[in-house]
Design a protein around this motif. Sequence first.
Motif, PDB file in Angstrom:
ATOM      1  N   GLU A   1      16.341 -35.956 -18.915  1.00 41.36           N
ATOM      2  CA  GLU A   1      17.073 -35.238 -19.942  1.00 41.36           C
ATOM      3  C   GLU A   1      18.808 -36.279 -20.930  1.00 41.36           C
ATOM      4  OE1 GLU A   1      17.689 -31.303 -18.668  1.00 41.36           O
ATOM      5  OE2 GLU A   1      15.528 -31.253 -18.029  1.00 41.36           O
ATOM      6  N   GLY A   2      18.670 -37.478 -20.412  1.00 39.60           N
ATOM      7  CA  GLY A   2      19.671 -38.038 -21.184  1.00 39.60           C
ATOM      8  C   GLY A   2      21.280 -37.399 -19.866  1.00 39.60           C
ATOM      9  N   THR A   3      21.092 -37.046 -18.929  1.00 38.00           N
ATOM     10  CA  THR A   3      22.254 -36.812 -18.134  1.00 38.00           C
ATOM     11  C   THR A   3      22.726 -37.820 -17.153  1.00 38.00           C
ATOM     12  OG1 THR A   3      21.239 -35.524 -16.816  1.00 38.00           O
ATOM     13  CG2 THR A   3      22.997 -34.379 -19.168  1.00 38.00           C
ATOM     14  N   THR A   4      23.765 -38.184 -16.598  1.00 37.57           N
ATOM     15  CA  THR A   4      24.402 -38.937 -15.704  1.00 37.57           C
ATOM     16  C   THR A   4      25.703 -38.100 -14.887  1.00 37.57           C
ATOM     17  OG1 THR A   4      24.648 -41.238 -14.651  1.00 37.57           O
ATOM     18  CG2 THR A   4      25.930 -40.210 -16.588  1.00 37.57           C
ATOM     19  N   TYR A   5      25.198 -38.778 -13.263  1.00 34.82           N
ATOM     20  CA  TYR A   5      25.953 -38.273 -12.456  1.00 34.82           C
ATOM     21  C   TYR A   5      27.740 -39.414 -12.602  1.00 34.82           C
ATOM     22  CZ  TYR A   5      22.614 -35.341  -9.825  1.00 34.82           C
ATOM     23  OH  TYR A   5      21.833 -34.884  -9.385  1.00 34.82           O
ATOM     24  N   ALA A   6      28.441 -38.285 -12.256  1.00 34.37           N
ATOM     25  CA  ALA A   6      30.048 -39.301 -12.546  1.00 34.37           C
ATOM     26  C   ALA A   6      30.938 -38.408 -11.568  1.00 34.37           C
ATOM     27  CB  ALA A   6      30.732 -39.553 -13.982  1.00 34.37           C
TER      28      ALA A   6
ATOM     29  N   PRO B   1      26.833 -38.763 -21.703  1.00 37.72           N
ATOM     30  CA  PRO B   1      27.643 -39.513 -22.155  1.00 37.72           C
ATOM     31  C   PRO B   1      28.860 -39.124 -22.779  1.00 37.72           C
ATOM     32  CG  PRO B   1      25.750 -41.087 -21.810  1.00 37.72           C
ATOM     33  CD  PRO B   1      24.862 -39.298 -21.657  1.00 37.72           C
ATOM     34  N   VAL B   2      28.006 -38.446 -23.834  1.00 36.75           N
ATOM     35  CA  VAL B   2      29.545 -37.900 -24.730  1.00 36.75           C
ATOM     36  C   VAL B   2      30.166 -37.116 -24.633  1.00 36.75           C
ATOM     37  CG1 VAL B   2      29.850 -36.752 -27.108  1.00 36.75           C
ATOM     38  CG2 VAL B   2      27.483 -38.009 -26.466  1.00 36.75           C
ATOM     39  N   ALA B   3      29.319 -35.925 -23.541  1.00 39.04           N
ATOM     40  CA  ALA B   3      29.956 -34.712 -22.442  1.00 39.04           C
ATOM     41  C   ALA B   3      31.052 -35.425 -21.805  1.00 39.04           C
ATOM     42  CB  ALA B   3      29.503 -33.926 -21.740  1.00 39.04           C
ATOM     43  N   LEU B   4      31.068 -36.196 -20.673  1.00 34.25           N
ATOM     44  CA  LEU B   4      31.215 -37.259 -20.151  1.00 34.25           C
ATOM     45  C   LEU B   4      33.307 -37.805 -20.662  1.00 34.25           C
ATOM     46  CD1 LEU B   4      29.040 -38.961 -17.858  1.00 34.25           C
ATOM     47  CD2 LEU B   4      30.228 -36.612 -17.443  1.00 34.25           C
ATOM     48  N   ARG B   5      32.600 -38.249 -22.080  1.00 40.93           N
ATOM     49  CA  ARG B   5      34.141 -39.083 -22.518  1.00 40.93           C
ATOM     50  C   ARG B   5      35.233 -37.735 -22.812  1.00 40.93           C
ATOM     51  NH1 ARG B   5      29.389 -41.717 -24.916  1.00 40.93           N
ATOM     52  NH2 ARG B   5      28.912 -44.320 -24.441  1.00 40.93           N
ATOM     53  N   GLY B   6      34.428 -36.984 -23.062  1.00 46.80           N
ATOM     54  CA  GLY B   6      35.232 -35.701 -24.214  1.00 46.80           C
ATOM     55  C   GLY B   6      35.685 -35.104 -22.500  1.00 46.80           C
ATOM     56  N   VAL B   7      35.508 -35.344 -21.457  1.00 46.40           N
ATOM     57  CA  VAL B   7      36.078 -34.693 -20.134  1.00 46.40           C
ATOM     58  C   VAL B   7      37.105 -35.426 -19.502  1.00 46.40           C
ATOM     59  CG1 VAL B   7      35.820 -34.237 -17.587  1.00 46.40           C
ATOM     60  CG2 VAL B   7      34.267 -33.729 -18.925  1.00 46.40           C
ATOM     61  N   ALA B   8      36.809 -36.481 -19.689  1.00 45.12           N
ATOM     62  CA  ALA B   8      37.859 -37.985 -19.583  1.00 45.12           C
ATOM     63  C   ALA B   8      39.291 -37.870 -20.474  1.00 45.12           C
ATOM     64  CB  ALA B   8      37.566 -39.673 -19.493  1.00 45.12           C
TER      65      ALA B   8
ATOM     66  N   ASP C   1      44.559 -32.963 -17.110  1.00 44.79           N
ATOM     67  CA  ASP C   1      44.205 -32.938 -16.140  1.00 44.79           C
ATOM     68  C   ASP C   1      43.483 -34.590 -15.480  1.00 44.79           C
ATOM     69  OD1 ASP C   1      46.252 -31.055 -15.434  1.00 44.79           O
ATOM     70  OD2 ASP C   1      44.866 -29.444 -16.338  1.00 44.79           O
ATOM     71  N   VAL C   2      42.950 -34.818 -16.410  1.00 46.78           N
ATOM     72  CA  VAL C   2      41.521 -36.216 -15.423  1.00 46.78           C
ATOM     73  C   VAL C   2      42.357 -37.079 -15.145  1.00 46.78           C
ATOM     74  CG1 VAL C   2      38.862 -36.862 -16.110  1.00 46.78           C
ATOM     75  CG2 VAL C   2      39.801 -34.521 -16.429  1.00 46.78           C
ATOM     76  N   ARG C   3      41.750 -37.926 -14.182  1.00 42.56           N
ATOM     77  CA  ARG C   3      42.518 -39.688 -14.049  1.00 42.56           C
ATOM     78  C   ARG C   3      41.511 -40.333 -14.597  1.00 42.56           C
ATOM     79  NH1 ARG C   3      44.767 -41.302  -7.804  1.00 42.56           N
ATOM     80  NH2 ARG C   3      45.851 -42.788  -8.485  1.00 42.56           N
ATOM     81  N   ALA C   4      40.396 -40.149 -14.112  1.00 40.83           N
ATOM     82  CA  ALA C   4      39.206 -40.852 -14.417  1.00 40.83           C
ATOM     83  C   ALA C   4      38.478 -40.078 -14.347  1.00 40.83           C
ATOM     84  CB  ALA C   4      39.251 -42.096 -13.583  1.00 40.83           C
ATOM     85  N   VAL C   5      37.083 -40.627 -15.452  1.00 39.31           N
ATOM     86  CA  VAL C   5      35.979 -40.248 -15.067  1.00 39.31           C
ATOM     87  C   VAL C   5      35.256 -41.512 -14.320  1.00 39.31           C
ATOM     88  CG1 VAL C   5      33.757 -39.666 -16.039  1.00 39.31           C
ATOM     89  CG2 VAL C   5      35.956 -38.693 -17.057  1.00 39.31           C
ATOM     90  N   ASP C   6      34.462 -41.401 -13.792  1.00 40.05           N
ATOM     91  CA  ASP C   6      33.424 -42.764 -13.577  1.00 40.05           C
ATOM     92  C   ASP C   6      32.134 -42.421 -13.090  1.00 40.05           C
ATOM     93  OD1 ASP C   6      32.591 -45.206 -12.237  1.00 40.05           O
ATOM     94  OD2 ASP C   6      33.497 -44.336 -10.425  1.00 40.05           O
TER      95      ASP C   6
END
Length: 342
Positions: free
Chosen positions: A100-105, A224-231, A235-240
């Motif tokens: 569904e176009g999602t990935t773990y991070a 990926p779009v949501a992960l970039r928003g979290v980054a 309070d977020v240091r990194a999203v790997d």
Amino acid sequence: MRAGNLLRQLDQRLLPPLTRAVARLGDRSARSGVLSWAAVLSAAAVLGTAVWAVDDTPVGDRTVGEVTRVGVVDGDSVPAYLRSAAADLAALPASAPAAEGTTYALVTLDAYLPPQRLATVLGDVGVSTVFGRVPLPGRQTEIVKIPALRVPDDVVAGMREVAARKETEAADYRARAAAVDGDGVGERELREQYTSGADVAAAEAAGYRAGCACVYAAVVRATPVALRGVATRPDVRAVDPAPEVYRLDRTVFTPPLPEQRDVVRPPADTGPSPTPTRSERPAPLISAPAPSPSVGESSEPAPAVTTPLPEPSEPEPEPTPPSATTSPDAAVAEPPSPSPSS
């Protein structure tokens, strides 16, 4: 091709010619011979089909035994890891190969946060696990993994389970300290180490029971779009991102601690270190065995590891304990003695 389909095709091809041959033969002996050969051929076909069906077993999971690692290990450069994670996130395609176009991070936080703050940081992405540690000044504490599908409710419930386990651990340490007989150097060192372990476990229990600011990382799954928003959140240091991860039970996540700023190394531990008098020879080092595991562990299988108690060392000047968010690299004037990573 299934065995039933193969047998039907054999019947369709063999039986009509055999029937016509039997019809052309007039005498009983000829019919008997043809039928005998037909029976032999049919038995051979059935046997061959059975052997083929047994050999046509599905291929097993070829990934058994493989472990994917995401994060850092002792000795890694933290700035280099942060740059690599940012580059991987930027290079992530708009549609990830996962379902569904999602990935773990792996989301690493800038500081230890309480459960209620996680809703603001991670509320709009799917969370599977959070990592926690009670940041006691100058002490190494256990890293725990808490399953958390609902934030912050599952985090609070998981902290209470860890608190109950830590209370049992503290009681076990106190019982072991009380059971040490004698007043020699070795006995005093062992008793002090058990007592120190009880104090640390009790402090951890109190912190988790109160819903402390102890969470420093989380495993999430999003587009990926949501992960970039979290980054981009404060309070977020990194999203790997880890698009290569398909099964969490075969993945080990090792996020850096907030106080690890330059090189990954264990936090400084300034626990008790008994000092023998000048007239006494130093006793052999005695490591205190950890208490037996208790039922109700709230962590998932590995990598939740309890850091063992520090062993006695040669007398040194007492260093100033660092604060909860001070890098272990700047906590003492000299490098800390080697110990397992938190």
